[in-house]
Design a protein around this motif. Structure first.
Motif, PDB file in Angstrom:
ATOM      1  N   GLN A  83       1.013  -1.121   0.036  1.00 43.51           N
ATOM      2  CA  GLN A  83      -0.304  -0.165   0.165  1.00 43.51           C
ATOM      3  C   GLN A  83       0.897   1.127   0.036  1.00 43.51           C
ATOM      4  N   GLU A  84       1.891   1.322   0.700  1.00 43.44           N
ATOM      5  CA  GLU A  84       2.935   2.221   0.824  1.00 43.44           C
ATOM      6  C   GLU A  84       3.609   2.751  -0.502  1.00 43.44           C
ATOM      7  N   LYS A  85       3.778   1.403  -1.306  1.00 45.33           N
ATOM      8  CA  LYS A  85       4.691   1.920  -2.497  1.00 45.33           C
ATOM      9  C   LYS A  85       3.722   2.195  -3.783  1.00 45.33           C
ATOM     10  N   LEU A  86       2.386   1.585  -3.629  1.00 44.50           N
ATOM     11  CA  LEU A  86       1.256   2.258  -4.781  1.00 44.50           C
ATOM     12  C   LEU A  86       1.407   3.765  -4.894  1.00 44.50           C
ATOM     13  N   SER A  87       1.398   4.233  -5.878  1.00 47.64           N
ATOM     14  CA  SER A  87       1.271   5.667  -6.386  1.00 47.64           C
ATOM     15  C   SER A  87       0.730   5.420  -7.716  1.00 47.64           C
ATOM     16  N   PRO A  88       0.180   6.993  -7.809  1.00 49.78           N
ATOM     17  CA  PRO A  88      -0.652   7.025  -9.395  1.00 49.78           C
ATOM     18  C   PRO A  88       0.178   6.737 -10.566  1.00 49.78           C
ATOM     19  N   GLU A  89       1.441   6.635 -10.503  1.00 49.08           N
ATOM     20  CA  GLU A  89       2.277   6.103 -11.734  1.00 49.08           C
ATOM     21  C   GLU A  89       2.505   4.633 -11.588  1.00 49.08           C
ATOM     22  N   GLN A  90       2.298   3.787 -10.858  1.00 50.21           N
ATOM     23  CA  GLN A  90       2.497   2.764 -10.710  1.00 50.21           C
ATOM     24  C   GLN A  90       1.504   1.833  -9.755  1.00 50.21           C
ATOM     25  N   ASP A  91       1.082   0.747 -10.378  1.00 48.65           N
ATOM     26  CA  ASP A  91      -0.094   0.096  -9.728  1.00 48.65           C
ATOM     27  C   ASP A  91       0.660  -1.198  -9.433  1.00 48.65           C
ATOM     28  N   LEU A  92      -0.344  -2.153  -8.591  1.00 52.97           N
ATOM     29  CA  LEU A  92      -0.007  -3.267  -7.625  1.00 52.97           C
ATOM     30  C   LEU A  92       0.647  -4.195  -8.608  1.00 52.97           C
ATOM     31  N   ILE A  93       0.235  -4.368  -9.994  1.00 54.12           N
ATOM     32  CA  ILE A  93       0.770  -5.438 -11.072  1.00 54.12           C
ATOM     33  C   ILE A  93       2.230  -5.114 -11.156  1.00 54.12           C
ATOM     34  N   SER A  94       2.559  -3.677 -11.370  1.00 57.19           N
ATOM     35  CA  SER A  94       3.983  -3.275 -11.577  1.00 57.19           C
ATOM     36  C   SER A  94       4.825  -3.857 -10.516  1.00 57.19           C
ATOM     37  N   ILE A  95       4.348  -3.337  -9.064  1.00 57.25           N
ATOM     38  CA  ILE A  95       4.830  -3.507  -8.069  1.00 57.25           C
ATOM     39  C   ILE A  95       5.174  -4.978  -7.834  1.00 57.25           C
ATOM     40  N   LEU A  96       4.307  -6.090  -8.055  1.00 58.04           N
ATOM     41  CA  LEU A  96       4.606  -7.462  -7.925  1.00 58.04           C
ATOM     42  C   LEU A  96       5.578  -7.767  -8.971  1.00 58.04           C
ATOM     43  N   LYS A  97       5.639  -7.450 -10.158  1.00 51.21           N
ATOM     44  CA  LYS A  97       6.261  -7.873 -11.117  1.00 51.21           C
ATOM     45  C   LYS A  97       7.765  -7.339 -11.149  1.00 51.21           C
ATOM     46  N   ASP A  98       7.841  -6.284 -10.365  1.00 50.99           N
ATOM     47  CA  ASP A  98       9.271  -5.427 -10.678  1.00 50.99           C
ATOM     48  C   ASP A  98      10.019  -5.505  -9.197  1.00 50.99           C
ATOM     49  N   PHE A  99       9.077  -5.941  -8.048  1.00 52.51           N
ATOM     50  CA  PHE A  99       9.893  -5.920  -6.718  1.00 52.51           C
ATOM     51  C   PHE A  99       9.767  -7.197  -5.854  1.00 52.51           C
ATOM     52  N   ALA A 100       8.417  -7.854  -6.203  1.00 55.23           N
ATOM     53  CA  ALA A 100       8.072  -9.094  -5.347  1.00 55.23           C
ATOM     54  C   ALA A 100       8.156 -10.539  -5.852  1.00 55.23           C
ATOM     55  N   MET A 101       8.140 -10.699  -7.255  1.00 58.77           N
ATOM     56  CA  MET A 101       8.335 -12.001  -7.852  1.00 58.77           C
ATOM     57  C   MET A 101       9.955 -12.250  -8.016  1.00 58.77           C
ATOM     58  N   THR A 102      10.290 -13.606  -7.722  1.00 63.64           N
ATOM     59  CA  THR A 102      11.419 -14.072  -7.659  1.00 63.64           C
ATOM     60  C   THR A 102      11.838 -14.926  -8.676  1.00 63.64           C
ATOM     61  N   VAL A 103      10.992 -14.940  -9.883  1.00 63.66           N
ATOM     62  CA  VAL A 103      11.092 -15.852 -11.056  1.00 63.66           C
ATOM     63  C   VAL A 103      11.820 -15.259 -12.261  1.00 63.66           C
ATOM     64  N   GLY A 104      12.111 -16.156 -13.144  1.00 63.43           N
ATOM     65  CA  GLY A 104      12.801 -15.448 -14.402  1.00 63.43           C
ATOM     66  C   GLY A 104      12.065 -14.560 -15.297  1.00 63.43           C
ATOM     67  N   GLU A 105      11.027 -15.209 -15.952  1.00 66.05           N
ATOM     68  CA  GLU A 105      10.395 -14.506 -16.943  1.00 66.05           C
ATOM     69  C   GLU A 105       8.902 -14.094 -16.232  1.00 66.05           C
ATOM     70  N   ILE A 106       8.374 -12.748 -16.576  1.00 66.10           N
ATOM     71  CA  ILE A 106       7.025 -12.428 -16.157  1.00 66.10           C
ATOM     72  C   ILE A 106       6.613 -11.508 -17.258  1.00 66.10           C
ATOM     73  N   LYS A 107       5.557 -11.745 -17.625  1.00 70.03           N
ATOM     74  CA  LYS A 107       4.819 -10.800 -18.760  1.00 70.03           C
ATOM     75  C   LYS A 107       3.383 -10.379 -18.234  1.00 70.03           C
ATOM     76  N   GLU A 108       2.988  -9.311 -18.439  1.00 67.67           N
ATOM     77  CA  GLU A 108       1.802  -8.523 -18.092  1.00 67.67           C
ATOM     78  C   GLU A 108       0.937  -9.145 -19.429  1.00 67.67           C
ATOM     79  N   LEU A 109      -0.467  -9.504 -18.857  1.00 64.59           N
ATOM     80  CA  LEU A 109      -1.501  -9.768 -19.830  1.00 64.59           C
ATOM     81  C   LEU A 109      -2.839  -8.784 -19.570  1.00 64.59           C
ATOM     82  N   THR A 110      -3.397  -8.690 -20.848  1.00 62.10           N
ATOM     83  CA  THR A 110      -4.667  -7.916 -20.771  1.00 62.10           C
ATOM     84  C   THR A 110      -5.946  -8.398 -21.279  1.00 62.10           C
ATOM     85  N   ASN A 111      -5.837  -9.607 -21.738  1.00 56.98           N
ATOM     86  CA  ASN A 111      -7.036 -10.312 -22.659  1.00 56.98           C
ATOM     87  C   ASN A 111      -6.888 -11.840 -22.307  1.00 56.98           C
TER      88      ASN A 111
END
Length: 539
Positions: free
Chosen positions: A99-127
């Motif tokens: 909640q503290e890291k969330l900002s108008p420029e960065q959502d929870l999906i980006s936080i999990l992708k860039d900081f939380a997940m410790t796996v190799g390849e991660i992609k965003e999906l929208t459909n």
């Protein structure tokens, strides 16, 4: 004018309708912000399949954020899922920190992708289309409540056959590595041999339902750009429900679909693919099969074996000439026997002619019918030996051929000379290093037998002329099939009927590669020579 105006108005109306339908389809294909709606649509799309695992969790220890984890049982690495995804989201991540890291420029999906997940390849999906494709490919899908986006985490894992020896292309000397059914393992085997940054690879997904991964690999700067463009165009043109093996791709992109001769080479050896790439050719990998396609392919290429380049030039040249001779025997031996014994008796010595006439005195069928009976019988035995278990397949084919041949001669149905000719023909057909070319010889054998039974040696000559004309008319991705024989190229004869020593093979094939011809800069310095005796020179 009114008619054309109405017609144009109707076209504009239909275009507007199709555009609106596409927009509605795209909107319906997008993910929703409600997690339960997305999970319910996944269940409805997959028919509530039992191997699709859907788990709802809460992110962080505070448990304020709902999330959904979806994966396919049997295709996903559950150990990595437990250690690097579930444990990270449920235990290692603090809800207050998110909640503290969330900002108008960065959502929870980006936080999990860039900081939380410790796996190799991660992609965003929208459909949903990308979601279902990744899910059924073995990836893990993460959906967050309140977000119309998700994450595709690559952790595919399934039981597969490892790297073993090539079964279809057996050699005496050379590497034993053969391709497997995993596309990434196959490309890695080639990457290990060619550590060149110019080794480029383009991936495509072909098949509406199978969504098979297909990769095209070539060396930039050596491969002909026009051929690369043509291969890319033919692959993009494929529109089919499913691709199950590289043979499906081969049939859809080959130049001459009705020719008995193969215009695309297939191999399951990594060293063969590496050698062909160095000559400027293109390799096509298909996920799920150990056979890789090589384009373009020419006629003399099907008589070459990787073992030719691991032995001395004289031995390799002798064996290669033997392959050409064996192919001619496998295709023409029964036809020549029929022609000589039926029409052209004067070509045989009198003693041999009397012996053959004595053998055929009690034979009830003409030579052509005898040859057809024996050839069909041997083809049946060959196919039965291939399909039966390996422990008894070879024994059954050998014993069956021996028993049937001996019984046929003793019964007076077939002459002994015909059995000998058919046996030599069958053995010669196994000399070919490529299975496709051997099948072509087997098919043409029956045509030459019919021509010989009708016109004798004249019929065989007419058949050979027609065969040469057909071969010269073939092309493989724009390259003449009979190069470097027709059109004749003297510099490329160093690796045609015979193989010159490696230090003399300093250029690549010219018709295939036209921008990087030189393989060795100085062929004279590469010639092996004994060390010079300085004392003798000084004396």
């Amino acid at each position: 004018m009114g008619f054309f105006r109405k017609k144009s108005n109707s076209k504009m109306h239909s275009n507007s309708i199709s555009t609106s339908q596409m927009m509605k389809t795209n909107l319906a294909n997008e993910l929703k912000t409600n997690l339960q709606e997305n999970l319910q649509r996944i269940k409805d799309s997959l028919g509530k399949s039992s191997d699709i695992i859907i788990r709802e969790i809460r992110v962080g220890k505070v448990e304020t954020i709902k999330a959904g984890i979806i994966y396919t049982d049997g295709l996903t690495d559950t150990t990595a899922l437990q250690n690097f995804i579930l444990e990270t989201l449920m235990l290692d991540v603090e809800g207050t920190e998110l909640q503290e890291k969330l900002s108008p420029e960065q959502d929870l999906i980006s936080i999990l992708k860039d900081f939380a997940m410790t796996v190799g390849e991660i992609k965003e999906l929208t459909n949903f289309e990308d979601l279902l494709t990744g899910l059924l490919s073995g990836d893990t899908i993460i959906l967050i409540d309140g977000y119309a986006q998700g994450l595709i985490v690559s952790n595919r894992h399934w039981v597969e056959r490892g790297v073993t020896e090539a079964a279809a292309q057996v050699i005496v000397r050379g590497p034993r590595e053969g391709f497997s059914e995993n596309l990434r393992v196959n490309t890695a085997l080639v990457r290990r041999r060619l550590k060149d940054p110019n080794l480029w690879m383009e991936s495509k997904i072909i098949g509406k339902r199978t969504k098979t991964n297909v990769a095209m690999m070539y060396i930039k700067g050596i491969a002909n750009d026009k051929i690369v463009k043509e291969v890319r165009l033919r692959l993009d043109r494929i529109d089919i429900d499913g691709i199950l093996e590289s043979g499906n791709i081969e049939e859809l992109i080959r130049d001459e679909p009705y020719s008995p001769f193969p215009t695309i080479l297939n191999t399951e050896r990594s060293d063969v693919v590496a050698a062909e790439l160095l000559e400027g050719k293109i390799a096509i990998f298909v996920d799920g099969t150990p056979f890789v396609l090589i384009v373009p392919a020419i006629f003399i290429q099907f008589f070459q074996s990787s073992e030719d380049y691991y032995q001395s030039a004289d031995i390799a040249s002798l064996i290669r000439l033997l392959r050409y001779f064996a192919f001619a025997i496998a295709m023409l031996a029964p036809a020549l026997f029929i022609a000589v014994t039926t029409f052209n008796h004067s070509m045989l010595p009198p003693s041999l002619l009397i012996s053959l006439a004595a053998q055929r005195e009690g034979a009830p069928f003409p030579a052509f019918v005898e040859a057809i009976i024996m050839e069909v019988t041997f083809e049946i035995l060959r196919e039965a030996g291939l399909r039966m278990p390996r422990s008894i397949g070879s024994a059954m084919s050998i014993v069956g051929a021996f028993v049937i041949g001996t019984a046929a001669v003793e019964a007076g149905i077939i002459s002994a000379a015909m059995v000998i000719v058919v046996s030599i023909t069958a053995i010669s057909s196994f000399v070919s290093p490529t299975y496709n070319l051997a099948i072509s010889g087997r098919i043409l054998r029956f045509g030459f037998m019919a021509m010989a039974a009708s016109f004798g040696l004249l019929g065989i000559t007419i058949g050979l002329i027609a065969l040469l004309l057909h071969l010269c008319s073939l092309r493989s991705f724009g390259v003449p099939y009979m190069s470097s024989l027709a059109p004749f190229n003297l510099s490329d004869q160093k690796d045609a009927f015979i193989r010159l020593p490696m230090w003399k093979m300093f250029t690549r094939p010219r018709l295939i590669n036209q921008q990087n011809i030189v393989r060795q800069q100085d062929s004279a310095s590469a010639k092996p020579e004994p060390p010079k005796n300085k004392e003798s020179e000084g004396g």
